[in-house]
Design an enzyme around this catalytic site. Structure first.
Site, PDB file in Angstrom:
ATOM      1  N   ASP A   1     -72.521 -89.904 -21.344  1.00 44.75           N
ATOM      2  CA  ASP A   1     -72.755 -90.312 -19.957  1.00 44.75           C
ATOM      3  C   ASP A   1     -73.461 -91.665 -19.908  1.00 44.75           C
ATOM      4  OD1 ASP A   1     -72.424 -90.092 -17.230  1.00 44.75           O
ATOM      5  OD2 ASP A   1     -74.162 -88.826 -16.911  1.00 44.75           O
ATOM      6  N   ASP A   2     -74.794 -91.672 -19.890  1.00 45.99           N
ATOM      7  CA  ASP A   2     -75.569 -92.921 -19.814  1.00 45.99           C
ATOM      8  C   ASP A   2     -76.551 -92.960 -20.983  1.00 45.99           C
ATOM      9  OD1 ASP A   2     -74.748 -93.985 -17.058  1.00 45.99           O
ATOM     10  OD2 ASP A   2     -75.432 -91.968 -16.552  1.00 45.99           O
TER      11      ASP A   2
ATOM     12  N   GLU B   1     -70.493 -82.060  -9.837  1.00 49.32           N
ATOM     13  CA  GLU B   1     -71.789 -82.345 -10.457  1.00 49.32           C
ATOM     14  C   GLU B   1     -72.886 -82.043  -9.442  1.00 49.32           C
ATOM     15  OE1 GLU B   1     -74.073 -85.966 -12.855  1.00 49.32           O
ATOM     16  OE2 GLU B   1     -72.354 -86.457 -11.586  1.00 49.32           O
TER      17      GLU B   1
ATOM     18  N   HIS C   1     -70.864 -94.562 -19.548  1.00 49.05           N
ATOM     19  CA  HIS C   1     -71.024 -95.660 -18.590  1.00 49.05           C
ATOM     20  C   HIS C   1     -71.563 -96.898 -19.297  1.00 49.05           C
ATOM     21  CE1 HIS C   1     -70.579 -93.341 -14.723  1.00 49.05           C
ATOM     22  NE2 HIS C   1     -70.788 -92.344 -15.583  1.00 49.05           N
TER      23      HIS C   1
ATOM     24  N   ASP D   1     -72.609 -99.607 -17.854  1.00 49.40           N
ATOM     25  CA  ASP D   1     -73.799-100.063 -17.134  1.00 49.40           C
ATOM     26  C   ASP D   1     -74.933 -99.043 -17.174  1.00 49.40           C
ATOM     27  OD1 ASP D   1     -72.123 -98.504 -15.597  1.00 49.40           O
ATOM     28  OD2 ASP D   1     -71.893 -99.947 -13.977  1.00 49.40           O
TER      29      ASP D   1
ATOM     30  N   HIS E   1     -66.617 -90.230 -21.740  1.00 50.85           N
ATOM     31  CA  HIS E   1     -67.371 -90.341 -20.480  1.00 50.85           C
ATOM     32  C   HIS E   1     -68.671 -91.065 -20.823  1.00 50.85           C
ATOM     33  CE1 HIS E   1     -68.311 -88.832 -16.276  1.00 50.85           C
ATOM     34  NE2 HIS E   1     -69.427 -89.447 -16.665  1.00 50.85           N
TER      35      HIS E   1
ATOM     36  N   HIS F   1     -65.624 -88.179 -10.946  1.00 48.33           N
ATOM     37  CA  HIS F   1     -66.877 -87.426 -10.991  1.00 48.33           C
ATOM     38  C   HIS F   1     -66.825 -86.373  -9.882  1.00 48.33           C
ATOM     39  CE1 HIS F   1     -68.345 -90.758 -13.411  1.00 48.33           C
ATOM     40  NE2 HIS F   1     -69.520 -90.177 -13.566  1.00 48.33           N
TER      41      HIS F   1
ATOM     42  N   GLY G   1     -71.101 -91.790  -8.223  1.00 50.60           N
ATOM     43  CA  GLY G   1     -72.198 -92.036  -7.293  1.00 50.60           C
ATOM     44  C   GLY G   1     -72.550 -90.802  -6.491  1.00 50.60           C
TER      45      GLY G   1
END
EC number: 3.5.4.4
Length: 333
Positions: A278-279, A200, A14, A16, A12, A197, A170
Site C-alpha cells: 500500500d504505502d 475499505e 502507491h 506517492d 498495490h 479502491h 481517497g
C-alpha cells in the site's frame, strides 16, 4: 515464507505513499520548504504511522508532507526513480506503482500532465538501472471531486500508452463510485485495465458498484467483502482479485487486528487475493515484512502465503506471455 522460485510482486503500491523520509528532508532543504522537524529522527513521527490512525482519512494525512516537498518536476522524477530502487532492494521482480498526479501537483501548482511525464521518466530510468519490471496505474483522487479527477484523467490519456490501468482512491464514503461513471467509460475506451479502491471504508455495496458500474477487474483492499457471502462467491467465480494490504488495514483501523483480517478467509473461499504493501514509506514496512510478519500474524499457513504470492502474478496486469517470461526468468536464477 517467500518462495524464491516464484516472482515476488507488489501490485498495490502507491508511489506517492512511498517517499523516503530522508528524501522529504533533503527536498525540504533544497526548496526552502518549512518542515515540522529538521532531523530524520524527529521528522519520522510526522511522516510515518507510529500508532494506528482512527480512520482512513486520518491515515491519508500522513502522506501530505511527502507531496508538499514536490516543488518541481525534477523532484517528482526523483521520487519515482527511488520507488523503483526501493522495489529492487526489497527483491521485487515486478511492481505496479499507482499515483495521483493531481495530489502530487497540488502543493506547488505543478502541471498535472507534467507530473505524469516526470513519473514515467523516473520509473523508466529506475527500471533500466535496477532491472525491475514495472507498470503504472493512474489514480483519480476522488477526495478532490469530479472536476479534479477529470483533469487527472486527461493527463493520463495524454500518455495513454504508458498507463496500464485506472484506479479511484481517497474518501470512499464521501465520494462514491457513481460520481465517476463517465471517467471509467473513457478509461475502458482507452483499453486500460480497471482497479478500484472499494470495501475499505465503505461496505460491500461499494465493491459491487466498482464491479458492475465501473468495470473493476481487481479490488483494492476489499475487506468488507467478508460481510457478503454472495459477493465472495462472485469474486471467486469471476476471478476478480483482491489486493490485500495487511498492515495498512490495521493502521487505518479498517480491521481491528491482524488475527481478524479476512485475507485467510478469502483464500479459503477460492478468491484470488494477493499480499501487497500500500504505502510502505508512510507505514514503515516493506513487502518482506508483509510476507514474513504480517501474513503469519493474520493466520495464513505457509501454503496460503505461497498461494497469495502466486496470485500476485496471476492478478498482475500483464499478458500471459509476460507472466510466463517472468516465471522463467526467476526460475533460471
Amino acid at each position: 515464507m517467500i518462495d524464491t522460485t516464484l516472482p515476488l510482486t507488489d501490485i498495490h503500491r502507491h508511489l506517492d505513499g512511498n517517499i523516503r523520509p530522508q528524501t522529504i528532508l533533503e527536498l525540504g532543504r533544497q526548496y526552502n520548504i518549512s518542515l515540522p522537524a529538521q532531523s530524520l529522527e524527529t521528522l519520522i513521527p510526522h511522516v510515518q504511522v507510529i500508532a494506528n490512525e482512527p480512520d482512513l482519512v486520518s491515515f491519508l494525512t500522513k502522506l501530505d508532507w511527502g507531496v508538499k516537498v514536490l516543488a518541481s518536476l525534477d523532484a517528482c522524477r526523483r521520487v519515482a526513480f527511488e520507488n523503483i530502487e526501493d522495489a529492487a532492494r526489497n527483491g521485487l521482480r515486478y511492481v505496479e506503482l499507482r499515483f495521483s498526479p493531481g495530489y502530487m501537483a497540488m502543493a506547488h501548482k505543478l502541471p498535472v500532465a507534467g507530473v505524469v511525464e516526470a513519473v514515467i521518466d523516473g520509473v523508466r530510468e529506475g527500471c533500466r538501472t535496477f532491472g525491475v519490471q514495472a507498470k503504472l496505474i493512474g489514480i483519480m483522487s476522488r477526495t478532490f471531486g469530479e472536476a479534479a479527477c477529470q483533469q487527472e484523467l486527461e493527463a493520463f490519456l495524454a500518455h495513454r500508452d504508458q498507463i496500464t490501468a485506472l484506479d479511484l482512491a481517497g474518501d470512499e464514503l464521501g465520494f462514491p463510485g457513481s460520481l465517476f461513471l463517465s471517467h471509467f467509460n473513457r478509461a475502458r475506451d482507452a483499453g486500460w485495465h480497471i482497479t478500484v479502491h472499494a470495501g475499505e471504508a465503505a461496505g460491500p455495496e461499494s465493491i459491487w458498484q466498482a464491479i458492475r458500474e465501473l468495470g473493476a477487474e481487481r479490488i483494492g483492499h476489499g475487506v468488507k467483502a467478508i460481510e457478503d457471502r454472495a459477493l465472495m462467491d462472485f469474486l471467486a467465480e469471476q476471478q476478480i482479485g483482491i489486493e490485500s494490504c495487511l498492515t495498512s488495514n490495521i493502521q487505518t483501523s479498517t480491521v481491528a487486528e491482524l488475527a481478524a483480517h479476512p485475507l485467510k478467509t478469502f483464500l479459503e473461499h477460492g478468491i484470488r487475493a494477493s499480499i501487497n504493501t500500500d504505502d510502505p514509506g508512510v507505514q514503515g514496512v516493506d513487502i518482506i515484512h508483509e510476507y514474513t510478519v504480517a501474513a503469519p500474524a493474520a493466520g495464513l499457513s505457509r501454503e496460503q502465503i505461497r498461494q497469495a504470492q502466486i496470485n500476485g502474478l496471476e492478478m498482475a496486469f500483464l499478458s500471459a506471455e509476460e507472466k510466463r517470461a517472468l516465471r522463467e526468468k526467476v526460475a533460471a536464477k
